[in-house]
Design a protein around this motif. Structure first.
Motif, PDB file in Angstrom:
ATOM      1  N   ILE A   3      56.550   6.262 -42.904  1.00  0.00           N
ATOM      2  CA  ILE A   3      55.527   5.448 -42.089  1.00  0.00           C
ATOM      3  C   ILE A   3      55.891   4.150 -41.753  1.00  0.00           C
ATOM      4  N   ALA A  31      57.714   9.982 -36.762  1.00  0.00           N
ATOM      5  CA  ALA A  31      57.013   8.792 -37.536  1.00  0.00           C
ATOM      6  C   ALA A  31      55.573   8.890 -37.647  1.00  0.00           C
ATOM      7  N   ARG A  32      55.351   8.293 -38.699  1.00  0.00           N
ATOM      8  CA  ARG A  32      53.422   8.079 -38.683  1.00  0.00           C
ATOM      9  C   ARG A  32      53.267   6.608 -38.679  1.00  0.00           C
ATOM     10  N   ILE A  33      52.693   6.124 -37.419  1.00  0.00           N
ATOM     11  CA  ILE A  33      52.611   4.869 -37.053  1.00  0.00           C
ATOM     12  C   ILE A  33      51.194   4.112 -37.356  1.00  0.00           C
ATOM     13  N   VAL A  34      51.217   3.210 -38.198  1.00  0.00           N
ATOM     14  CA  VAL A  34      49.874   2.638 -38.380  1.00  0.00           C
ATOM     15  C   VAL A  34      49.470   1.227 -37.949  1.00  0.00           C
ATOM     16  N   PRO A  60      52.734   3.530 -49.404  1.00  0.00           N
ATOM     17  CA  PRO A  60      53.516   4.243 -50.221  1.00  0.00           C
ATOM     18  C   PRO A  60      54.846   3.523 -50.197  1.00  0.00           C
TER      19      PRO A  60
ATOM     20  N   ARG B  32      50.393  14.419 -31.533  1.00  0.00           N
ATOM     21  CA  ARG B  32      50.492  12.806 -32.416  1.00  0.00           C
ATOM     22  C   ARG B  32      49.938  11.919 -31.007  1.00  0.00           C
TER      23      ARG B  32
ATOM     24  N   LYS C  26      49.060   7.339 -49.392  1.00  0.00           N
ATOM     25  CA  LYS C  26      49.593   7.307 -50.881  1.00  0.00           C
ATOM     26  C   LYS C  26      49.293   8.851 -51.360  1.00  0.00           C
TER      27      LYS C  26
END
Lengths: 261, 261, 261
Positions: A3, A31-34, A60, B32, C26
């Motif tokens: 992330i 990727a997990r982009i926030v 996390p 995505r 999480k």
């Protein structure tokens, strides 16, 4: 795993946030982009620090945070990655890291990555994105540049406590116009130590003498004092807008006094 | 792989962006999805083109971009997918594609997909989402409709150069109130060709005679001219708001003159 | 698979949305999180219901929606998960679910998950995120708490129809200042049943007597009435801002009358 978050003052009308995300995907397609927020007031490091300080603990272990504010490097203020509380923070060391962390980070490395473009004005896209992808894909921060021993320190104003009073201030006003102060639960408890108390603000024009558990403990339109989910004293109006209705601004003082029966 | 971006004038208070995303996931659960921006001023194709033109080069090859602005189809303005610079662009051909691309696209196909609903007002959800999912999952654009030979062309105002001056204008004002002009680095260099120069704006009330590398090269509050990360001449105030402080608006002229020693 | 959406009144300047997302990751690192909107006006359940009601049908079966508005639990208003139209909805049962759904949900369970923090003020992070991750990863809703038989019902104002007129109102104003009413296509058709008609608003100051298919059916600047992609009667100005130009607000009446030839 993998992330990457972004906090910045770029706003959401421009190509800045998208370009950084595109670049992260270029180096790390999974990727997990926030988006934490891109609505930080321009150049307001303290506000960015407040938001990230309260957001990161929900993420996390191993999350990588890109801090896209005041990113211009200088001889004194370098681009770094810091490892703290099992998460990674990438940004410009102008003191913002010391405002986010509760203590010293486990490690700090300067970013030695050549910039992708000839321009010096978009480090988040041209350097931080690459660094974030490196770490989020399992790369070691020490591969990004030389070790650094210390952060630049900025000191948060801590509420002074004397015999009779605890003097805090409003450090943040949220979307509901709730007033968040710099007085935390344990300091408050220690200071009042079982006594009755009075919380006063706006030159004692408004007062509260009880701590509630939730907004709904008072009637709509009434003032309520409670501890927020991040353990700071908050003054709110149930279903109302405390900041505008009470005429209180960021940095205004909040006074706690013990009451003698 | 499989990135779909969205740029639109839908805002973020409504269900529009979410409905398009939901529909993409329906057809392609592993997509995505990246919001470029939904804050384009209503109907402002030129602004959407500016934002996408500067964002797309940061994305990986094969990315699919949905352009959700002025999407009403007409006999003259058709829904298309264009392949340019190894990326896909889906939208309504009202000239916006010609503003985004630096040249002719490799291929153009009209979208022949039946609309999912009886309404004609939400093509991004009812047609573009399906087309984007088709391409992002590896489908061929030629399966979406007939080949088209040419785009509608809109011409960007190019800065006229004469013997003594280069006349540009402000084409964008960003979140920091920086002024981005339509004068690019190579045109500028060619024009001044080593001479001293003067950049003047607001009817010569304000001037700059140097190009800097970064905002921090001047003191806070001072005017700085530099080339942005997208190689366009930018006028800014270090840590200040140039547009509002100098009273300059989009489309205002910027004049470059060579100085004789 | 595993989509979790968020709709809330948190805004985008704060850490609230990010903290909820971090918490979902999480518990479920592979989640696909979609922001429906965080710009719902504070405490405005009806607006949140409108947005989610129109967004959710575009999402795949099994999507989990977190409703982060008015989340304070009380004896009367409990935290629930409802299964409706093959999707899951998590929030506080203050009547909002009845505004989103067209009928009774297939099942309702109260959330019995202990809060993650001592604070009662951030249920979306401390309870809903965990519940959403549980369901999105394939867990059963009945494992989250006891079955509940009924929702709290809020009634949407339905347009009263009498012999001569159908009286609706503006229930939403979108980003383009288009006026969306509570009159749906089938009610409208049934009422006019082939007759000529007049749609009047702003005390009959403005009128329309035709339903068009798209905005472009009238010239720029002219009033157009059409059915939106969600089948509600909409009054717009082609390329203009109906709400502000016509001076019409949310809850203003719209009158439909049949015309005798």
């Amino acid at each position: 795993m993998g992330i990457v978050t972004l906090v910045s003052d770029w706003g959401t009308s421009d190509y800045y946030a998208a370009a950084v995300k595109g670049m992260i995907y270029k180096f790390y397609p999974e990727a997990r982009i926030v988006d934490i927020s891109h609505q930080i007031p321009p150049f307001d490091s303290a506000e960015a620090a407040y938001v990230l300080k309260n957001a990161y603990p929900s993420f996390p272990d191993g999350t990588v945070h890109i801090i896209g504010i005041n990113t211009e490097e200088s001889l004194k203020e370098s681009h770094i990655v810091a490892y703290y509380d099992k998460q990674y923070f990438i940004g410009t060391d102008d003191g913002i890291f010391s405002l986010i962390f509760g203590g010293d980070p486990d490690s700090i490395y300067e970013l030695d990555i050549p910039l992708e473009s000839s321009s010096h004005t978009f480090s988040s896209r041209d350097r931080f994105a690459k660094a974030a992808a490196h770490i989020a894909t399992g790369g070691k921060p020490e591969e990004l540049g030389p070790k650094k021993s210390e952060l630049i320190k900025k000191i948060l104003f801590n509420p002074p406590i004397n015999e009779d009073s605890l003097k805090g201030m409003v450090i943040h006003i949220d979307n509901y116009h709730n007033l968040i102060t710099n007085i935390n639960r344990s300091e408050f408890k220690k200071f009042i130590s079982g006594s009755k108390f009075e919380i006063s603000f706006r030159s004692q024009k408004y007062k509260a003498s009880e701590i509630h558990d939730s907004y709904g403990d008072v009637r709509p339109g009434e003032i309520v004092a409670l501890f927020t989910s991040n353990d700071l004293l908050e003054i709110a109006i149930n279903r109302g807008k405390a900041a505008s209705l009470l005429g209180i601004h960021k940095k205004d003082p909040i006074l706690i006094t013990r009451k003698v029966d």
